[in-house]
Design an enzyme around this catalytic site. Structure first.
Site, PDB file in Angstrom:
ATOM      1  N   ASP A 453       0.855  -1.156   0.000  1.00 15.77           N
ATOM      2  CA  ASP A 453       0.000   0.000   0.000  1.00 15.77           C
ATOM      3  C   ASP A 453       0.908   1.227   0.000  1.00 15.77           C
ATOM      4  OD1 ASP A 453      -2.585   0.636   0.396  1.00 15.77           O
ATOM      5  OD2 ASP A 453      -2.435   0.789   2.557  1.00 15.77           O
ATOM      6  N   ASP A 752      -4.557  -1.337   4.736  1.00 14.36           N
ATOM      7  CA  ASP A 752      -5.127  -0.758   5.948  1.00 14.36           C
ATOM      8  C   ASP A 752      -6.641  -0.664   5.877  1.00 14.36           C
ATOM      9  OD1 ASP A 752      -5.189   1.118   3.991  1.00 14.36           O
ATOM     10  OD2 ASP A 752      -4.101   2.665   5.087  1.00 14.36           O
ATOM     11  N   ASP A 756      -8.829  -3.197   1.232  1.00 14.61           N
ATOM     12  CA  ASP A 756      -7.712  -4.116   1.099  1.00 14.61           C
ATOM     13  C   ASP A 756      -8.058  -5.531   1.565  1.00 14.61           C
ATOM     14  OD1 ASP A 756      -6.053  -2.028   0.236  1.00 14.61           O
ATOM     15  OD2 ASP A 756      -5.764  -1.389   2.299  1.00 14.61           O
TER      16      ASP A 756
HETATM   17  N1  LIG Z   1     -12.167  11.201   2.759  1.00 18.15           N
HETATM   18  C1  LIG Z   1     -12.052  11.334   1.454  1.00 18.15           C
HETATM   19  N2  LIG Z   1     -12.984  11.994   0.776  1.00 18.15           N
HETATM   20  C2  LIG Z   1     -12.897  12.130  -0.540  1.00 18.15           C
HETATM   21  N3  LIG Z   1     -11.930  11.629  -1.283  1.00 18.15           N
HETATM   22  C3  LIG Z   1     -10.954  10.957  -0.679  1.00 18.15           C
HETATM   23  C4  LIG Z   1     -10.970  10.770   0.724  1.00 18.15           C
HETATM   24  N4  LIG Z   1      -9.888  10.062   1.061  1.00 18.15           N
HETATM   25  C5  LIG Z   1      -9.244   9.797  -0.083  1.00 18.15           C
HETATM   26  N5  LIG Z   1      -9.857  10.339  -1.134  1.00 18.15           N
HETATM   27  C6  LIG Z   1      -9.474  10.237  -2.532  1.00 18.15           C
HETATM   28  O1  LIG Z   1      -9.463   8.850  -2.891  1.00 18.15           O
HETATM   29  C7  LIG Z   1      -8.195   8.466  -3.340  1.00 18.15           C
HETATM   30  C8  LIG Z   1      -7.642   7.178  -2.744  1.00 18.15           C
HETATM   31  O2  LIG Z   1      -8.555   6.397  -2.186  1.00 18.15           O
HETATM   32  P1  LIG Z   1      -8.241   4.920  -1.673  1.00 18.15           P
HETATM   33  O3  LIG Z   1      -8.914   4.754  -0.380  1.00 18.15           O
HETATM   34  O4  LIG Z   1      -8.547   3.959  -2.754  1.00 18.15           O
HETATM   35  O5  LIG Z   1      -6.681   4.883  -1.451  1.00 18.15           O
HETATM   36  P2  LIG Z   1      -5.901   4.834  -0.102  1.00 18.15           P
HETATM   37  O6  LIG Z   1      -6.209   3.545   0.563  1.00 18.15           O
HETATM   38  O7  LIG Z   1      -6.103   6.053   0.666  1.00 18.15           O
HETATM   39  O8  LIG Z   1      -4.441   4.810  -0.669  1.00 18.15           O
HETATM   40  P3  LIG Z   1      -3.447   3.618  -0.547  1.00 18.15           P
HETATM   41  O9  LIG Z   1      -4.044   2.516  -1.334  1.00 18.15           O
HETATM   42  O10 LIG Z   1      -2.190   4.125  -1.103  1.00 18.15           O
HETATM   43  O11 LIG Z   1      -3.367   3.332   0.904  1.00 18.15           O
HETATM   44  C9  LIG Z   1      -7.249   9.558  -2.933  1.00 18.15           C
HETATM   45  O12 LIG Z   1      -6.326   9.764  -3.954  1.00 18.15           O
HETATM   46  C10 LIG Z   1      -8.102  10.771  -2.744  1.00 18.15           C
HETATM   47  O13 LIG Z   1      -8.073  11.566  -3.904  1.00 18.15           O
HETATM   48 CA   LIG Z   2      -4.882   2.271   1.895  1.00 18.33          CA
END
Ligand SMILES: Nc1ncnc2c1ncn2[C@@H]1O[C@H](COP(=O)(O)OP(=O)(O)OP(=O)(O)O)[C@@H](O)[C@H]1O
Ligand SMILES: [Ca+2]
Length: 955
Positions: A453, A752, A756
């Site tokens: 991640d 996390d 996932d």
């Molecule tokens: N609370 C939120 N509200 C709106 N958009 C969000 C929020 N949190 C993240 N994002 C958007 O969603 C995208 C990533 O979402 P996602 O949850 O799939 O990844 P992540 O789990 O945060 O990242 P990683 O996989 O690297 O841990 C971010 O790039 C952001 O632009």
């Molecule tokens: Ca993540």
């Protein structure tokens, strides 16, 4: 032989079939001590019981839902009266409803009773709590007395004497005990006290020693596992108490508590839905039913142990601990134990096969010895007259045969695996990795690839907005007050409205009267920006009413709310992944703060801004709004077009110190690191480059593109794939699955979020983040990285390899001893008619091997060299050819030494006289023990030699 093992003694590291678990158990009948051997394997009957509970839960729930639906229609408009009487002691404590009544309402989904008690609010009142304040800490004790605590009954910890008792229940020890008894009896009768008791007492002493050493080692192990178990069960939830939102252990929850649940949480107790949005609950852990259910004001029942699949809510706790179905299930499951690991099973197989060979040799040895005695007596013609001495001799023969079995069944092998794994587990705990399943330690050593991640694992997960693009103007945010001053007032207002309403976070004043921001790091960063702009959370919330929320999830990558404005009409706010949210915009705010259509030039400007931010490794988010007139109804989805872009923000999340080095270590260890993230491609690439994951010949791809690829294309693409951006949960899962099946890789996955969970489940080793990780992610994982740090993953890998090598060492050592003991006793019994190593001596050696040898060899700490070799991978042979060669070589050499002593010893050492036999045997015994010590030492050295390692592991 190979086939026999793979067919019968092979289980998966995780998710093994019931069949496989049963099969090897059935074949392991030659076991010295059943209780010990199977202590660290799954208790299948308990699991069966738990499964039955689940099934009955499912049935009960189905009926309850049907009844409640019927009742709902029936009671509508009816005024109900009830004959419920509040028990005296409950009344005295100041409450108006008892635990049983509460339990029956929630568990039975009883809408009728719920209505009688004036709904959720009525029950809250009867429990002396409110949604805003929660319960007050001053009356906690009273609550505990009336309603109990949120804990499950566990089997009481086992004391030292329990393990002594288990150690005694060893077949061979029992037989030897019998021998000792007879020997004492005959000895004393024949030779009198104390001379005749020597032999017997010798056996008794060594039995006692074996029992106590075994019990002590087992007891210490059980303490270790108990500590880890406690650590595993630590779950914290957000609760409102005393009017303050705070974090609380689930064990401290009481009826009346207001719990805040969001996506990925586990419902910590039975309760009722008070307020919330789009709440989708997965009840499979409790009932086995995989179809999620909607929970809302009309179906407000929340059951302990179920998981929040989507949405968020505030819940009123009504029933805790053993009064809930989950409590009953957990109490049963906690005795179900952990699945056995592949190595445990494999070595059980080895032990069984060798044990059978040993049994055969023991029978033959006994036959040969007895035959020798008979022949002698026949020659003397005294076959009908038996002296006590001869009876003793028979007994001694029997003891030798038994001891050959004792020594030949290498019970220590499977037990050493547990010992080694337990040791590694404890050490890993100190290194901030909590192992949930024993097998993970083992598998981690052969990992060939890690899919990591980005957020929180490679980066610090401490996010701050550092750049914004508002009204077409790019600004740096540097904490100074004047940042907001040049923004037109109307835009500032919109921005604050968006930031404070369209959020899953919260700004609260904590006990120390300090402002605290709660929520995911991304949310927190935005709320901080809002505060920096001079906004006030509570005030902004008070201005308009939120009518609908679509909480953030990783599939949509955006969040939306609809507000009912004070001046009338509805307004939708959207925030999310910048390209996605921007695609829904057709207007934007110009430098004067006026709404203007988004033409090609300005679209390009915004897109370039996003690219620019992203190439600086910033996470970009777009905030937008749309006035949607006056006809919005709560039951329809929030529209997703015609938005006006308010701002684009760039959020910095710095790379963790030490990540680059750790990635380099992985590389030198032959482990490929890939990054899979939900973030933007450019951001992902920038970070991957910084961490050393993305190299010049590597490939970066976006999830939507990855999804379209055919199997053949994937075959080409995956070996080069280093970064996957904008991935959906399923993309991650597909990648892991392809790596595992098509490429035969041993895959570790870190994660996390709830998103996932599928990948964590599919992976050979799932690693969840302890701090940022949701309950759902942790539940699907095999190891929890307590400090969320990528370097810790490398440590886990190192320990995994160390476990593997340590067990190999022990196997080599023990097999050598086995072969020698067996061959020496057998040959000399056949050739000379007596055994050079007596039962007591063999028992001694056995004890030293099983316990002390195991301790010494299985608990070697890892060296850095371990990370300089190639991984074993899926096809690695556990007992390598080099090991076989060593075993054979060692055995032969030891056998020759002992054989020489036995045949030539008397002459070589000029032994004669009445005691010569005794002295010779002592000499033989001592050389035997010395050989083992040398062998032990050599094994250590052999495995620690820098260059030799490669062959051992690979062969
Ligand atoms: N609370 C939120 N509200 C709106 N958009 C969000 C929020 N949190 C993240 N994002 C958007 O969603 C995208 C990533 O979402 P996602 O949850 O799939 O990844 P992540 O789990 O945060 O990242 P990683 O996989 O690297 O841990 C971010 O790039 C952001 O632009
Ligand atoms: Ca993540």
């Amino acid at each position: 032989m190979e086939n026999y093992f793979t067919e019968n003694f092979e289980v998966q590291a995780k998710n093994s079939s019931e069949d496989a678990l049963q099969r090897w158990r059935k074949l392991c009948w030659l076991v010295k001590n059943r209780k010990r051997r199977f202590r660290f394997t799954a208790n299948l009957s308990k699991r069966f019981e738990a499964e039955a509970i689940r099934r009955s839960n499912q049935e009960k729930l189905r009926v309850a839902v049907l009844v409640s639906k019927a009742a709902l229609q029936f009671i509508q408009g009816l005024s109900l009266s009830s004959d419920y009487i509040v028990p005296q002691e409950v009344k005295q404590a100041g409450f108006q409803i008892c635990a049983e009544e509460l339990g029956s309402i929630v568990e039975g989904h009883d809408v009728k009773k719920l209505k009688i008690h004036d709904g959720v609010e009525g029950i809250a009142e009867k429990l002396c709590t409110t949604i805003t304040k929660g319960i007050s800490t001053s009356e906690i004790d009273r609550r505990k007395q009336v309603y109990g605590v949120n804990k499950f009954t566990e089997t009481p910890p086992k004391g030292f004497w329990f393990f002594v008792w288990e150690a005694v229940q060893d077949t061979t020890l029992m037989i030897l005990g019998f021998c000792a008894f007879v020997s004492l009896l005959v000895g004393i009768v024949m030779e009198g006290w104390p001379k005749g008791a020597h032999d017997g007492l010798g056996i008794v002493a060594s039995i006692l020693l074996v029992v106590f050493v075994t019990a002590t080692s087992d007891y210490r192990q059980s303490l270790q596992f108990r500590d880890l178990d406690k650590e595993k069960k630590k779950i914290v939830v957000q609760v409102t108490r005393n009017g303050l939102r705070q974090k609380l252990s689930i064990y401290d929850l009481l009826p009346g508590d207001i719990v805040h649940l969001s996506i990925g949480d586990q419902v910590p107790a039975d309760g009722l839905f008070m307020s919330g949005y789009s709440l989708l609950i997965n009840e499979s852990s409790l009932t086995g039913e995989s179809e999620p259910v909607n929970v809302n004001a009309s179906n407000p029942f929340l059951l302990s142990g179920t998981k929040v699949q989507n949405g968020s809510c505030k819940m009123l706790v009504t029933t805790v601990g053993m009064r809930t179905q989950w409590g009953k299930l957990m109490a049963t499951l906690s005795e179900g134990g952990d699945d056995e690991t592949p190595l445990q099973v494999k070595l059980n197989g080895v032990a069984t096969v060798i044990g059978k060979i040993g049994l055969f040799f023991a029978v033959v040895t006994f036959a040969v010895l007895v035959q020798g005695l008979f022949t002698r007596k026949l020659e003397e013609g005294t076959q009908w007259i038996w002296s006590g001495d001869e009876a003793m001799e028979m007994l001694e023969f029997f003891a030798i045969a038994v001891t050959i079995v004792v020594v030949a069944v290498p019970e220590g092998l499977p037990l050493a695996v547990t010992l080694s794994l337990a040791f590694a587990m404890k050490k890993m705990m100190n290194d901030k990795a909590l192992v949930r399943h024993l097998a993970a330690c083992e598998t981690m050593g052969s990992a060939t690839t890690i899919c990591s991640d980005k957020t929180g694992t490679l980066t610090t997960n401490h996010m701050t907005v550092v750049k914004t693009c508002i009204c077409g103007e790019i600004k740096e945010v540097n904490g100074s007050e004047k940042f907001g001053s040049s923004i037109p007032e109307s835009v500032r207002k919109l921005l604050l409205e968006s930031i404070f309403n369209n959020t899953g976070g919260d700004v609260v004043v904590n006990e120390a009267k300090k402002v605290e921001i709660l929520g995911t790091p991304t949310e927190t960063a935005l709320l901080e920006l809002g505060l920096l702009l001079g906004g006030d959370f509570q005030e902004e919330r008070g201005k308009s009413k939120i009518v609908k929320v679509e909480p953030f999830n990783s599939t949509k990558k955006r969040m939306g709310v609809v507000l009912e404005l004070p001046e009338g009409g509805f307004r939708a706010h959207c925030k999310g992944a910048s390209e996605i949210a921007l695609a829904a915009c057709d207007k934007f705010l110009n430098s004067n703060g006026d709404v203007v259509p988004l033409d090609e030039a300005s679209t390009k400007l915004l897109q370039d801004t996003i690219e620019n931010f992203a190439s600086e490794a910033l996470r970009t988010l777009c905030l937008a709004y749309s006035d949607i007139g006056s006809g919005f109804s709560e039951s329809v989805d929030i529209p997703f077009q015609g938005y006006t872009c308010i701002a684009i923000v760039g959020i910095k999340d710095p790379v963790r110190p030490g990540v680059k080095e750790s990635v380099a270590v992985c590389r030198s260890a032959g482990i490929v690191v890939r990054m899979v993230t939900g973030d933007n491609l450019t951001t992902a690439k920038a970070i991957a480059r910084e961490c050393g994951i993305l190299t010049d010949d590597g490939l970066a791809i976006e999830g939507p593109e990855f999804r379209e690829k055919s199997d053949e294309e994937l075959q080409q693409l995956i070996p080069k794939l280093q970064v996957m951006a904008r991935s959906s949960p399923m993309d991650k899962h597909t990648l892991v699955k392809t790596l595992r099946t098509t490429f035969q890789e041993v895959v570790a996955v870190t994660g996390d979020g709830t998103n996932d969970a599928p990948a964590l489940h599919e992976a050979d080793i799932g690693l969840a983040m302890g701090i940022a990780g949701t309950e759902v992610a942790k539940e699907s994982a095999d190891v929890i990285i307590l400090d969320d740090n990528f370097s810790t993953i490398v440590t886990v890998g190192k320990w995994g390899r160390s476990v593997y090598v340590n067990i190999q060492k022990f196997v080599q050592f023990q097999l050598t001893v086995n072969v020698v003991a067996l061959v020496v006793n057998f040959t000399s019994a056949c050739l000379t008619g007596n055994a050079p190593l007596t039962a007591v001596q063999l028992l001694w050696v056995n004890m030293i091997m099983d316990t002390l040898g195991a301790l010494a060899l299985a608990t070697e700490p890892p060296t850095d060299d371990l990370m300089k070799r190639a991984p074993v991978g899926r096809k690695g042979n556990f007992i390598s050819n080099v090991m076989w060669r060593n075993i054979m070589g060692q055995s032969l050499y030891q056998f020759v030494v002992i054989w020489y002593l036995q045949t030539q010893g008397k002459e070589a050492f000029r032994l004669d006289g009445p005691d010569s036999d005794l002295i010779l045997n002592t000499l033989i015994f001592n050389s035997f023990v010395f050989c083992q010590v040398i062998c032990d030492y050599k094994t250590l050295n052999f495995f620690n030699r820098k260059t030799g390692n490669h062959e051992v592991v690979k062969d």
